[in-house]
Motif scaffolding. Structure first.
Motif, mmCIF file in Angstrom:
data_model
loop_
_atom_site.group_PDB
_atom_site.id
_atom_site.type_symbol
_atom_site.label_atom_id
_atom_site.label_comp_id
_atom_site.label_asym_id
_atom_site.label_seq_id
_atom_site.Cartn_x
_atom_site.Cartn_y
_atom_site.Cartn_z
ATOM 1 N N GLY A 632 0.830 -1.186 0.000
ATOM 2 C CA GLY A 632 0.000 0.000 0.000
ATOM 3 C C GLY A 632 0.871 1.243 0.000
ATOM 4 O O GLY A 632 1.825 1.345 0.770
ATOM 5 N N GLY A 633 0.578 2.185 -0.862
ATOM 6 C CA GLY A 633 1.368 3.401 -0.885
ATOM 7 C C GLY A 633 1.194 4.158 -2.185
ATOM 8 O O GLY A 633 0.113 4.178 -2.777
ATOM 9 N N GLN A 634 2.296 4.770 -2.659
ATOM 10 C CA GLN A 634 2.287 5.559 -3.883
ATOM 11 C C GLN A 634 3.519 5.228 -4.709
ATOM 12 O O GLN A 634 4.537 4.758 -4.187
ATOM 13 C CB GLN A 634 2.264 7.060 -3.555
ATOM 14 N N ALA A 635 3.421 5.480 -6.017
ATOM 15 C CA ALA A 635 4.536 5.197 -6.915
ATOM 16 C C ALA A 635 4.602 6.261 -8.007
ATOM 17 O O ALA A 635 3.585 6.867 -8.358
ATOM 18 C CB ALA A 635 4.394 3.811 -7.531
ATOM 19 N N ARG A 636 5.801 6.461 -8.540
ATOM 20 C CA ARG A 636 5.972 7.351 -9.687
ATOM 21 C C ARG A 636 7.239 6.946 -10.416
ATOM 22 O O ARG A 636 8.120 6.286 -9.856
ATOM 23 C CB ARG A 636 6.049 8.815 -9.255
#
Length: 813
Positions: A632-636
């Motif tokens: 779970g989290g964010q990515a770029r």
């Protein structure tokens, strides 16, 4: 000439008080339909209202599917089991009386009607059990209809309210069995309520059986008549259950195949909190049992042990029943028994309405014959006062609980004493009835207001009522659709059940009966989910769009289109012994029929706590996708790009799973550097298969190949699909529908066989050059259920005919 008399006034008044009390609470709270605040607490807005909308579509001929199958959710799933769990009540059919864009209003009206019917049924039962003042029966009936369990636990779970109605109705069936009346009606009542909601009907059946046993033990009938009554009742229950099996057996079989959720862990609530829920203005959803039945019912029930005008055996039996049932809520083995030996994850006292019913009946038995004596009133008052003192520190009490208890109790005592002192004078009885009914109505409504206010601090509304936004989105989905030429995916932005709420056909599906095989298939292909795998979510990915023939997609309020293959396409039969795919991207490639991804090796590096980078080499210009279902989290990709969200923010891999995420394009350097901001820990990055680099040109060729090998014509029925293939087609006909139990297929009109499976989808092996395939769905267990119901009808009719002929012979002789 005798004066006209309104039949069963207690039922009408009880139902009216319960309905008005519930509506007044909504008015004061400003919830829909009396204000702008949503009343869609928890699953009401995201599961039940969308299913009611789908039922409206089915009943009006506007659905893709029928009562057996739902083409819109989860790329195609059975519907009969969902109908049996959530929509089985005959009252659900009233939804067709409302416009579809008033679906929230329809559900509110049905909910209110169920509360009113529960109150009316209880009032009617009380007068059937023992004659007495109709207005007191009305008061007690309304108290049951708006009991703590009804307004705190079940008002936002409409199908549970069927159990609230079922309990007094099943008790009436018991009374009819003892009196040898209404055999056919009794069987019908049992069947209807087990179809309406088997979960609460199970609890109501246990409770009604216990109540019948007490009635038999305290009866003045001859023992032979009591035994015959029990045998008649047992036979009635068996026949009624058999009558419900066309829905019940498919529900059980579908539930056995559903994505499993872990059992809850039961920890008994403290005695102080448990007993405090008997008092008005208390709330403790999911933390304790909703036992409130109104001050009048509580006080009168408390007088029963001290009421010398009631037979000793009756006082002892009903007091013991109330005590033992209450104790059973707090002991794990009996608690598990009430819940079918599957401890729930949510509210753990779903059987609370059982004790509410027993208290109301005990109250009636204490007051029906005559006003309780001074000793009984003093004893009951002392018991209630002791209860209030011992629970005064309960965190579930609100500031007004003791005040309302004192005022309502004082008024009731004054009315009872006035009736006892002045006798049954008509004026005294009328004034007393008006005062008690009015006071109880105010108390019940006030408690409902407080309960809703306090509960919303724990459980908030999860969806807004249907409005302009929903209408606009539904119009766009309808205009873009061309089913079954292709699917139109409305997404899951409003609810996980947007395909049945807004229209279209997509992966979105939230149900406790979501098949485990469907969850497995979608997870392998990169779809995300919530709720232990029982809520599948959308995936914006061009490869899966091609696999599932999603030719139009609602995205951020606009329609995005794509060229996709038809729902049925012919692919080469996979080689025997071919290895299983080792990544999400390989699973997608197997069903797309071509290699469209480059799946590179990558290096992971921890920059700081919660921040990780993955570095891989990809073809320049390819689209980079990230598969981290347990993170779970964010990515770029690249420091200049925007962060994109992974959804698994609650127990990843257990309660939630993140979908495959598009993070951006591979830069000119050919090196993709993906930054991860981990928001949920612990986490573990897979050693391989987490990154896929999509070649758009290869995907275009793969789609063209699938279109070239696709069916020339596809038609769908309510629970069937027919496809015309290109002449001379050989190999494997793959239908872009999840392969779940119940599908059977045939080729060129041949014998139907269980459908095959390819990558989790329906597959039909073509024995040679073929042109037509037909696949039909039938819910597992439906045939057995129909046979059992047919037997029940024959036996019930035979018994009724035998009884009729016997009565005629007796009359003739």
């Amino acid at each position: 000439m005798p004066k006209a008399r309104i039949p069963a006034p207690e039922a009408w008044v009880a139902g009216a008080v319960a309905a008005v009390g519930f509506m007044v609470a909504g008015m004061f709270r400003g919830t829909f339909p009396f204000g702008q605040a949503s009343r869609s607490t928890n699953d009401l807005g995201v599961q039940y209202i969308p299913f009611f909308a789908h039922l409206w579509d089915v009943l009006t001929g506007n659905a893709q599917g029928d009562l057996l199958f739902n083409w819109q959710s989860g790329f195609g799933v059975g519907f009969l089991a969902d109908f049996g769990v959530d929509l089985g009540s005959p009252l659900s059919l009233l939804v067709v009386l409302f416009p579809r864009d008033d679906i929230d209003l329809a559900v509110f009206v049905i909910t209110t009607l169920k509360l009113a019917l529960a109150a009316a049924a209880m009032a009617a039962l009380l007068r059937r059990m023992k004659p007495g003042p109709w207005w007191l029966a009305a008061v007690l009936g309304a108290s049951y209809g708006l009991c703590g369990w009804a307004i705190d636990d079940a008002a936002y779970v409409p199908m549970w309210l069927d159990g609230l109605i079922a309990l007094p109705m099943l008790c009436l069936v018991g009374e009819w069995s003892l009196q040898r009346k209404h055999r056919i009606l009794s069987v019908l009542v049992v069947g209807v309520f087990w179809v309406s909601n088997f979960y609460t009907a199970y609890m109501a059946t246990i409770a009604a059986s216990l109540i019948l046993i007490v009635r038999v033990l305290t009866s003045e009938l001859a023992w032979a008549d009591r035994l015959r009554g029990l045998l008649r009742h047992a036979l009635t229950m068996i026949l009624g259950l058999a009558l419900s099996t066309p829905v019940l057996i498919p529900v059980f079989k579908t539930n056995a195949l559903a994505a499993p959720s872990p059992s809850g862990h039961f920890v008994p609530v403290s005695l102080e909190s448990f007993f405090s829920r008997l008092l008005p203005l208390t709330e403790g959803v999911s933390r304790s049992a909703g036992l409130y039945v109104g001050t009048a019912a509580l006080l009168l029930a408390a007088t029963l042990p001290f009421n010398g005008s009631v037979r000793a055996v009756t006082r002892i039996a009903w007091t013991l029943l109330a005590v033992l049932v209450g104790a059973s809520f707090l002991w794990k083995p009996t608690h598990d028994m009430w819940h079918g030996f599957d401890t729930p994850n949510g509210s753990q006292y779903r059987e609370g309405f059982v004790l509410c019913a027993i208290l109301v009946i005990a109250a009636w038995l204490s007051v029906a014959d005559r006003t309780p004596s001074w000793i009984a009133l003093l004893g009951g008052t002392a018991l209630v006062v002791t209860l209030a003192i011992c629970t005064q520190h309960s965190p579930l009490l609100t500031n007004g609980s003791i005040i309302v208890l004192s005022c309502s109790g004082g008024l009731l005592l004054a009315v009872l004493l006035a009736i006892r002192y002045f006798g049954q004078a008509r004026l005294v009885a009328i004034v007393g009835a008006v005062l008690v009914i009015g006071a109880m109505g105010v108390e019940l409504a006030w408690t409902a207001i407080v309960v809703d206010h306090e509960r919303n601090k724990v459980l908030t509304a999860s969806a807004e009522p249907w409005g302009a936004q929903q209408s606009d989105l539904a119009d766009k989905v309808r205009e873009a659709g061309d089913w079954p030429k292709y699917r139109t995916d409305p997404g899951t932005s409003l609810t996980p059940n947007d395909p049945v709420l807004l229209g279209g056909q997509g992966p979105g599906y939230y149900s406790s009966l979501l098949p485990a095989s469907l969850n497995h298939t979608l997870t392998n292909l990169g779809f995300g989910w919530q709720g232990y795998g029982r809520a599948s979510l959308e995936l914006d990915n061009p490869v899966t769009d091609a696999i599932f023939s999603i030719g139009a997609r609602l995205e951020d309020g606009t329609i995005k289109r794509a060229e996709v293959p038809p729902l049925v396409r012919v692919q080469p039969k996979p080689a025997d012994g071919a290895p299983e795919p080792d990544s999400v991207f390989a699973y997608q490639e197997r069903l797309s029929g071509a290699q469209v991804y480059d799946v590179p090796k990558y290096r992971g590096r921890r920059i700081e706590p919660g921040l990780v980078t993955l570095t891989a080499s990809c073809p320049v210009g390819s689209t980079v996708y990230l598969s981290l279902p347990r993170t779970g989290g964010q990515a770029r990709i690249g420091a200049d790009s925007e962060w994109r969200n992974l959804i698994a923010t609650k127990r990843p891999g257990s309660n939630t799973s993140s979908a495959v995420l598009e993070v951006g394009k591979t830069p000119a350097s050919g090196v993709a550097v993906i930054e991860l901001k981990i928001l949920v820990s612990p986490y573990a990055l897979p050693v391989s298969g987490a990154i896929g680099c999509l070649d758009e040109a290869k995907l275009t060729k793969a789609v063209a190949a699938l279109r070239a090998a696709g069916a020339t014509d596809v038609k769908t029925g309510g629970h069937s699909i027919d496809a015309t293939l290109k002449p001379g087609s050989t190999g494997l006909a793959v239908v872009a529908v999840p392969r779940t139990d119940g599908w059977r297929c045939s080729v060129d009109g041949g014998k139907a066989q269980d459908a095959g499976e390819f990558g989790g989808l329906i597959a039909v092996q073509l024995p040679g050059p073929s042109q037509k395939i037909h696949c039909g769905f039938r819910p597992p267990g439906l045939e057995l259920g129909l046979a059992a119901a047919g037997g029940s009808i024959l036996i019930t009719g035979g018994l009724a005919l035998f009884s009729l002929l016997r009565r005629r012979r007796q009359t003739a002789s």
